[in-house]
Design a protein around this motif. Structure first.
Motif, PDB file in Angstrom:
ATOM      1  N   THR A 264       0.872  -1.306   0.041  1.00 31.99           N
ATOM      2  CA  THR A 264      -0.047  -0.049  -0.023  1.00 31.99           C
ATOM      3  C   THR A 264       0.838   1.333   0.143  1.00 31.99           C
ATOM      4  O   THR A 264       0.310   2.450   0.142  1.00 31.99           O
ATOM      5  CB  THR A 264      -0.959   0.171   1.359  1.00 31.99           C
ATOM      6  N   HIS A 265       2.089   1.169   0.011  1.00 29.75           N
ATOM      7  CA  HIS A 265       3.023   2.151   0.054  1.00 29.75           C
ATOM      8  C   HIS A 265       3.555   2.622  -1.359  1.00 29.75           C
ATOM      9  O   HIS A 265       4.657   3.398  -1.622  1.00 29.75           O
ATOM     10  CB  HIS A 265       4.133   2.059   0.810  1.00 29.75           C
ATOM     11  N   GLY A 266       3.197   1.848  -2.280  1.00 28.13           N
ATOM     12  CA  GLY A 266       3.452   2.049  -3.652  1.00 28.13           C
ATOM     13  C   GLY A 266       4.577   1.367  -4.217  1.00 28.13           C
ATOM     14  O   GLY A 266       5.079   1.551  -5.367  1.00 28.13           O
ATOM     15  N   ASN A 267       5.170   0.379  -3.364  1.00 32.90           N
ATOM     16  CA  ASN A 267       6.326  -0.776  -3.882  1.00 32.90           C
ATOM     17  C   ASN A 267       5.719  -1.730  -4.662  1.00 32.90           C
ATOM     18  O   ASN A 267       4.845  -2.563  -4.117  1.00 32.90           O
ATOM     19  CB  ASN A 267       6.807  -1.089  -2.613  1.00 32.90           C
ATOM     20  N   VAL A 268       6.189  -2.006  -5.753  1.00 28.63           N
ATOM     21  CA  VAL A 268       5.841  -3.278  -6.466  1.00 28.63           C
ATOM     22  C   VAL A 268       7.218  -3.928  -7.195  1.00 28.63           C
ATOM     23  O   VAL A 268       7.975  -3.308  -7.686  1.00 28.63           O
ATOM     24  CB  VAL A 268       5.329  -2.908  -7.651  1.00 28.63           C
ATOM     25  N   ILE A 269       7.281  -5.114  -6.846  1.00 28.33           N
ATOM     26  CA  ILE A 269       8.466  -6.024  -7.280  1.00 28.33           C
ATOM     27  C   ILE A 269       7.957  -7.371  -7.882  1.00 28.33           C
ATOM     28  O   ILE A 269       6.675  -7.741  -7.923  1.00 28.33           O
ATOM     29  CB  ILE A 269       9.345  -6.185  -6.177  1.00 28.33           C
ATOM     30  N   HIS A 270       8.946  -8.107  -8.598  1.00 19.89           N
ATOM     31  CA  HIS A 270       8.416  -9.257  -9.093  1.00 19.89           C
ATOM     32  C   HIS A 270       9.537 -10.205  -8.528  1.00 19.89           C
ATOM     33  O   HIS A 270      10.605 -10.101  -8.271  1.00 19.89           O
ATOM     34  CB  HIS A 270       8.708  -9.608 -10.629  1.00 19.89           C
ATOM     35  N   LEU A 271       9.156 -11.612  -8.274  1.00 17.58           N
ATOM     36  CA  LEU A 271       9.957 -12.593  -7.930  1.00 17.58           C
ATOM     37  C   LEU A 271      10.155 -13.731  -8.583  1.00 17.58           C
ATOM     38  O   LEU A 271      10.245 -14.982  -8.298  1.00 17.58           O
ATOM     39  CB  LEU A 271       9.124 -13.267  -6.391  1.00 17.58           C
ATOM     40  N   GLY A 272      10.508 -13.286  -9.825  1.00 16.27           N
ATOM     41  CA  GLY A 272      11.112 -14.338 -10.940  1.00 16.27           C
ATOM     42  C   GLY A 272       9.799 -14.884 -11.397  1.00 16.27           C
ATOM     43  O   GLY A 272       8.540 -14.420 -11.233  1.00 16.27           O
ATOM     44  N   GLU A 273      10.173 -16.033 -12.233  1.00 13.78           N
ATOM     45  CA  GLU A 273       9.138 -16.604 -13.217  1.00 13.78           C
ATOM     46  C   GLU A 273       8.823 -18.196 -12.751  1.00 13.78           C
ATOM     47  O   GLU A 273       9.664 -18.605 -11.917  1.00 13.78           O
ATOM     48  CB  GLU A 273       9.453 -16.599 -14.584  1.00 13.78           C
ATOM     49  N   ARG A 274       7.769 -18.520 -13.273  1.00 10.71           N
ATOM     50  CA  ARG A 274       7.331 -20.088 -13.115  1.00 10.71           C
ATOM     51  C   ARG A 274       7.013 -20.222 -14.404  1.00 10.71           C
ATOM     52  O   ARG A 274       6.439 -19.726 -15.373  1.00 10.71           O
ATOM     53  CB  ARG A 274       6.362 -20.295 -12.251  1.00 10.71           C
ATOM     54  N   ASP A 275       7.466 -21.564 -14.966  1.00 12.62           N
ATOM     55  CA  ASP A 275       7.340 -22.256 -16.039  1.00 12.62           C
ATOM     56  C   ASP A 275       5.949 -23.176 -16.202  1.00 12.62           C
ATOM     57  O   ASP A 275       6.100 -24.295 -15.258  1.00 12.62           O
ATOM     58  CB  ASP A 275       8.258 -22.829 -16.915  1.00 12.62           C
ATOM     59  N   CYS A 276       4.938 -23.064 -16.597  1.00 12.31           N
ATOM     60  CA  CYS A 276       3.921 -23.961 -16.352  1.00 12.31           C
ATOM     61  C   CYS A 276       3.273 -24.358 -17.595  1.00 12.31           C
ATOM     62  O   CYS A 276       2.148 -24.567 -17.979  1.00 12.31           O
ATOM     63  CB  CYS A 276       2.603 -23.040 -15.893  1.00 12.31           C
ATOM     64  N   SER A 277       4.286 -24.767 -18.673  1.00 13.47           N
ATOM     65  CA  SER A 277       3.764 -25.090 -20.056  1.00 13.47           C
ATOM     66  C   SER A 277       3.389 -26.478 -20.211  1.00 13.47           C
ATOM     67  O   SER A 277       2.399 -26.619 -21.119  1.00 13.47           O
ATOM     68  CB  SER A 277       5.178 -25.110 -20.910  1.00 13.47           C
ATOM     69  N   ILE A 278       3.408 -27.236 -19.350  1.00 16.91           N
ATOM     70  CA  ILE A 278       2.697 -28.536 -19.471  1.00 16.91           C
ATOM     71  C   ILE A 278       1.189 -28.398 -18.794  1.00 16.91           C
ATOM     72  O   ILE A 278       0.909 -28.505 -17.663  1.00 16.91           O
ATOM     73  CB  ILE A 278       3.501 -29.941 -18.580  1.00 16.91           C
ATOM     74  N   GLN A 279       0.599 -28.568 -19.694  1.00 14.17           N
ATOM     75  CA  GLN A 279      -0.984 -28.323 -19.436  1.00 14.17           C
ATOM     76  C   GLN A 279      -1.895 -29.309 -20.140  1.00 14.17           C
ATOM     77  O   GLN A 279      -1.486 -29.817 -21.224  1.00 14.17           O
ATOM     78  CB  GLN A 279      -1.479 -26.897 -19.896  1.00 14.17           C
ATOM     79  N   ARG A 280      -2.929 -29.610 -19.524  1.00 12.58           N
ATOM     80  CA  ARG A 280      -4.160 -30.550 -20.028  1.00 12.58           C
ATOM     81  C   ARG A 280      -5.431 -29.792 -19.930  1.00 12.58           C
ATOM     82  O   ARG A 280      -5.706 -29.162 -19.090  1.00 12.58           O
ATOM     83  CB  ARG A 280      -4.053 -31.529 -19.220  1.00 12.58           C
ATOM     84  N   ARG A 281      -5.852 -29.644 -21.338  1.00 15.36           N
ATOM     85  CA  ARG A 281      -7.059 -28.695 -21.319  1.00 15.36           C
ATOM     86  C   ARG A 281      -7.071 -27.456 -20.913  1.00 15.36           C
ATOM     87  O   ARG A 281      -7.775 -26.758 -20.161  1.00 15.36           O
ATOM     88  CB  ARG A 281      -8.247 -29.395 -20.723  1.00 15.36           C
TER      89      ARG A 281
END
Length: 658
Positions: free
Chosen positions: A217-234
């Motif tokens: 709520t203080h205006g700070n925005v960060i990211h924590l890296g990625e996740r690979d979710c390529s294996i999917q069914r439907r």
């Protein structure tokens, strides 16, 4: 300061939130339906409130009942988990109106990002790359068909309010479009109460890579890296890992920057995930933003060393993020799979029943986020996920190896699961090489044995018979004395019956005989849960659990359910008649397309069953005429209940089931 948190969810995510909340000293409240009276999340919470009958709309989607439960227990905050009301802007507003802290983003962000159409427009304005397509508000079927000519084929139809693959269709040819639009609208309307659709150009065989973002709520925005979710069914994720084996430092920086832009564009607060499609050339396109904690958040926790639920609670209390962007480090590799009660060899049909044994295997570096325990009943009303199994290692190979062992060694008996399916994915060369795309299951894994029904081997049937004989006291003097004659068995696996016999010899040797086939085993020990035996000179162990005439065997990732019908009357062994269409599982009938006197062809859909958030068409397996219809739309049915009967056909030997 928050004192007491109500978790407006069930299953493993409710248990997951409870664990951190209790560790941080918060009091906790669970809510439950009639189907979940004895559920694990109810037993773990400090207090619990019944919110309605089993049906989702009458319980976990009943915002009024949940707010009433908070008022009755004095809870001052609500954590929605994921699914259900987690991305319902109206519910977030209702929490605020009731003086409750909603542990999630502002309602305005939920509303914007909950619309695939509006969020895509917002991302274009924010400078985030998007997939070319058509996103006109309230587009008619005719408008969609006209726009498809410009978008081009193949294309994706998507429910604007959708998620989890519902209301989503891949259309390869123009001739398929009209029917797929109707099916997508129907599914979207049933799942989300909103049948608005958009079109997107299909990105063929992309990677599905998402970025975890966090804002305070203080205006700070960060990211924590990625996740690979390529294996999917439907379009539903099966395997998730972090970091992505396809990632480069430059791509991570670019995608992270785009994700932070997306969060800032909607004035985000809390945990969120920005999902992207990434093509072979590493071009990435905004897919959607999930305004909640993701199912796969544990892999991010394991490589960052952070508790994301704890972060959510801190942000909800107005505390600044504990890290700045430069402080975020990624260590090692983590892989997660979703353990479901479903049968991959039967088109992934969801399964119901009782977990007679659920015992996670202790493996270093492996975490189980479970929503069940031994003795729990898996009902037909909810998503059939039992647990998430997550492994962390210093390298990707370490994580994969540990995860596969955990799947093979855990005891899960009583319902069919996708455990073997997951284990085989982890051992597939394409996955091990880090080359799996969203086409993996349809292209590289299509012929995997775990996707097709498999008959038990004579060795497996013999092991089952040995255990049954031991329990019945027919095992020949504790494996030491020879019996003069072979002991016959008739075992059932599903609708198939197997005739075999056991012949004991000295020193624990047992011959398993079926017609002209024979295998020899040596029984070393049997203790009520495990059979220790020698097969072809190799000493092995087979886990088992018995429940009357029912026996559950498990060895590595192979499971077998056997019923002892040796002494059953012949009438009990007859299979389904050819003129019957039976319910494939417990659920609700949402459409009946059959009526008495109607002529049908093999493959015609006669009834549509809804269970575990999915629609299941039940078809005729032969040509014929409808004699009787025993259900109507809205009927609740049990597994193998008679739904439709065709006129008798003595010439047909095929059973007609779903």
């Amino acid at each position: 300061m928050i004192h007491k948190i109500l978790i407006a969810n069930r299953g493993e995510i409710a248990v997951r939130v409870l664990r951190t909340a209790k560790a941080q000293g918060y009091r906790t409240v669970a809510v439950y339906s009639d189907a979940d009276t004895h559920a694990l999340h109810v037993r773990l919470a400090d207090e619990a409130v019944r919110i309605g009958p089993a049906a989702v709309n009458a319980s976990y989607l009943n915002a009024e009942a949940i707010l009433d439960a908070a008022q009755r227990t004095g809870a001052d905050a609500i954590h929605p988990g994921y699914g259900f009301l987690s991305e319902n802007a109206g519910f977030a507003e209702a929490c605020a109106d009731a003086g409750l802290i909603f542990i999630g983003p502002p309602a305005s962000a939920i509303e914007l990002m909950g619309s695939k159409r509006r969020s895509k427009v917002a991302m274009q304005e924010a400078g985030v790359p998007v997939v070319p397509g058509f996103e006109e508000a309230g587009a008619s079927d005719e408008a969609l068909q006209q726009a498809a000519e410009t978008v081009g084929f193949p294309l994706m139809i998507k429910a604007s309010a959708g998620g989890g693959g519902r209301g989503m269709r891949l259309v390869q040819e123009p001739g398929e479009l009209a029917d797929q639009i109707q099916r997508a609208r129907s599914e979207a309307r049933n799942a989300f109460g909103d049948d608005e659709l958009i079109l997107e150009k299909a990105v063929i065989e992309p990677r599905h890579i998402e970025i975890q973002v966090f804002a305070d709520t203080h205006g700070n925005v960060i990211h924590l890296g990625e996740r690979d979710c390529s294996i999917q069914r439907r379009h539903q994720k099966v395997v998730e890992e972090a970091p992505s084996p396809f990632m480069t430092p430059e791509l991570r920086a670019a995608m992270g920057e785009a994700a932070v832009k997306a969060a800032k564009a909607c004035h985000y607060v809390g945990a969120g995930t920005v999902e992207f499609l990434v093509d072979r050339e590493r071009n990435f396109y905004f897919l959607e933003m999930n305004t909640r904690l993701q199912v796969e958040h544990p892999v991010t926790e394991l490589i960052t060393g952070q508790d994301l639920v704890d972060w959510q609670l801190q942000v909800a209390e107005g505390v600044e993020l504990p890290l700045q962007q430069d402080d975020v480090t990624l260590a090692g590799h983590a892989v997660e799979v979703r353990l479901y009660a479903e049968d991959p060899a039967d088109s992934f049909m969801p399964q119901t029943g009782t977990l007679v044994d659920y015992t996670p295997a202790p493996v270093d570096g492996v975490r189980y986020d479970s929503g069940v325990q031994t003795g729990d009943t898996i009902p037909p009303f909810y998503d059939p996920m039992l647990a998430k199994v997550i492994a962390h290692g210093s390298t990707r190979s370490d994580a994969i190896r540990r995860l596969r062992r955990a799947l093979e060694d855990m005891r899960v008996m009583g319902v069919t699961t996708n455990r073997s399916f997951l284990s085989h994915i982890l051992g597939h060369p394409v996955f091990i090489a880090g080359e799996a795309t969203t086409a993996f299951l349809d292209k590289d894994f299509l012929d995997a044995p775990t996707l097709h029904p498999a008959s038990p081997s004579l060795t497996e049937l013999g092991l089952a018979a040995i255990v049954l004989a031991h329990q019945a006291g027919e095992a020949g003097g504790r494996w030491s004395n020879s019996l003069p004659t072979a002991l016959p068995f008739r075992l059932a696996t599903g609708d198939t019956h197997h005739e075999l016999a056991l012949q004991w010899h000295n020193a624990g040797k047992v011959d398993v005989i079926q017609g002209e086939a024979r295998v020899s085993l040596v029984v070393v020990a049997i203790d009520g849960t495990e059979l220790d035996y020698i097969d072809n000179g190799v000493r092995q162990r087979c886990q088992y659990h018995s429940d009357g005439d029912h026996l559950y065997l498990q060895q590595l990732s192979r499971s077998l359910h056997v019923c002892d019908v040796t002494h059953a009357p012949a009438s009990a062994l007859e299979g389904s008649a050819s003129d019957r269409v039976l319910a494939s599982m417990d659920g609700a009938i949402i459409d009946v397309r059959a009526e008495a006197g109607q002529t049908v062809k093999r493959g015609d859909t006669l009834v549509v069953l809804e269970a575990m958030k999915m629609e299941h068409p039940l078809v005729a397996e032969r040509d014929g005429e409808i004699a009787e219809v025993h259900v109507s739309a809205g009927s609740q049915v049990k597994r193998r209940q008679l739904l439709v009967k065709l006129t008798s056909d003595d010439a047909s030997n095929e059973g007609a089931t779903a």
